[in-house]
Design an enzyme around this catalytic site. Structure first.
Site, short mmCIF file in Angstrom:
data_model
loop_
_atom_site.label_atom_id
_atom_site.label_comp_id
_atom_site.label_asym_id
_atom_site.label_seq_id
_atom_site.Cartn_x
_atom_site.Cartn_y
_atom_site.Cartn_z
N TYR A 137 0.74 -1.67 -0.41
CA TYR A 137 -0.11 -0.11 0.19
C TYR A 137 1.14 1.06 -0.12
O TYR A 137 1.78 1.38 1.06
CB TYR A 137 -1.53 0.03 1.37
CG TYR A 137 -1.88 1.18 1.28
CD1 TYR A 137 -2.34 1.98 0.54
CD2 TYR A 137 -2.52 1.83 2.67
CE1 TYR A 137 -3.19 3.07 0.44
CE2 TYR A 137 -3.02 2.80 2.69
CZ TYR A 137 -3.76 2.86 1.32
OH TYR A 137 -4.42 3.91 1.55
N LYS A 165 -1.27 -0.77 -4.25
CA LYS A 165 -2.66 -0.60 -4.02
C LYS A 165 -1.40 0.93 -4.20
O LYS A 165 -1.44 1.57 -3.37
CB LYS A 165 -2.84 -0.44 -2.59
CG LYS A 165 -4.48 -0.12 -2.39
CD LYS A 165 -4.50 0.77 -0.75
CE LYS A 165 -5.28 1.34 -1.00
NZ LYS A 165 -6.41 1.43 0.34
#
Length: 307
Positions: A137, A165
């Site tokens: 992330y 992400k």
């Protein structure tokens, strides 16, 4: 379930609480099922939207267990790992793996703003402890740590890292990742109001927030984009945009929980120090939702076979 199949809409689901501030398992079961019924492709629990910073380790595992039970193996369930120390993150990853998580979405060791060497050491240590596929992330806007394409190139040597992400708030970064590492990672967009733009330049997934309240519309946009039906996707996306903007806010949790309450008959209870919206802030969100519901688009048939 193969991590190489990670693609599509992965809701970052909210954590539901009872009036006395305990986990509301029954309401989470209902809300998770709404997502699955709409055709989402995965579930991510205990993230920023899931109020991770307010949850005890045992509560995170209980939320994970709830999602795994509801999913029943139909889609991958990822546990978010965000802790202030690598040691605590390793412990959570171990607990999540033991509980049956299909993988993890890992954040840097916030709130400390680690440098590149520290950041990659953290990711490698946590991934090794969990032993399951990892979505990296990247959110430098919120957390002050930028996992650059060059860093992804170094992390690519570890097969546990399978997805990214991307939430830098710059859609150009999606292309930069592909130029740096090719198709090595499954690239997901993590910014709701940049989702269509990211999908248009090659992202294969969407870690979504407003999907919690409008799952069918979110899945329809994704499916239409995968089919190349841009005009139809844009029409829904333009309708959705005022709602999607609510994800890009320091009060995204309160915003999205209120939208859920209004659109799915859930509730907007948060865990303190967060409190539900009041006054002008609440009225603004209510007006956005009321307009959206009054003009909700009819969705075209857009289902596509799983890839």
């Amino acid at each position: 379930m193969s991590s190489q199949k990670w693609a599509g809409v992965f809701p970052a689901v909210t954590t539901k609480f009872t009036a006395d501030d305990r986990l509301d398992i029954a309401e989470m079961e209902r809300c998770f099922k709404l997502q699955l019924d709409a055709g989402v492709h995965g579930l991510i629990v205990c993230g920023s939207l899931g109020e991770a910073s307010t949850l005890e380790p045992a509560e995170k595992v209980e939320v994970l267990n709830t999602a795994i039970r509801v999913a029943g193996g139909s889609v991958p369930v990822l546990l978010t790992v965000v802790e202030g120390s690598t040691r605590r993150a390793q412990a959570l990853a171990e607990a999540g793996a033991k509980a049956g998580a299909d993988g993890f979405m890992i954040l840097p060791g916030v709130p400390y703003k680690s440098d590149a060497r520290e950041t990659m050491a953290h990711y490698r240590a946590v991934a090794k402890s969990g032993g399951k596929p990892v979505m990296i992330y990247n959110n430098p806007v919120s957390y002050g740590v930028d996992i650059t394409p060059a860093m992804l190139g170094e992390l690519a040597a570890d097969p546990l890292f399978v997805a990214v992400k991307e939430s830098s708030d710059d859609v150009r970064r999606v292309t930069q990742i592909f130029n740096a590492v090719g198709d090595r990672f499954q690239v997901f967009t993590g910014v709701d109001n940049l989702a269509l733009e990211s999908l248009a330049v090659g992202a294969v997934g969407w870690v979504a927030g407003l999907v919690c309240a409008f799952p069918a519309e979110t899945v329809a946009i994704y499916d239409l984009m995968r089919q190349g039906r841009l005009a139809e996707a844009v029409a829904i996306y333009r309708w959705f945009q005022p709602l999607l903007d609510l994800d890009v806010s320091s009060k995204l949790v309160q915003n999205i929980k209120l939208v859920e309450a209004l659109a799915t008959n859930s509730n907007d209870r948060c865990r303190a120090p967060r409190l539900p919206l009041v006054g002008e802030e609440r009225a603004r969100v209510e007006a956005i939702v009321a307009k959206a519901l009054a003009n909700r688009p009819q969705l075209p048939a857009a289902k596509i076979a799983a890839e």
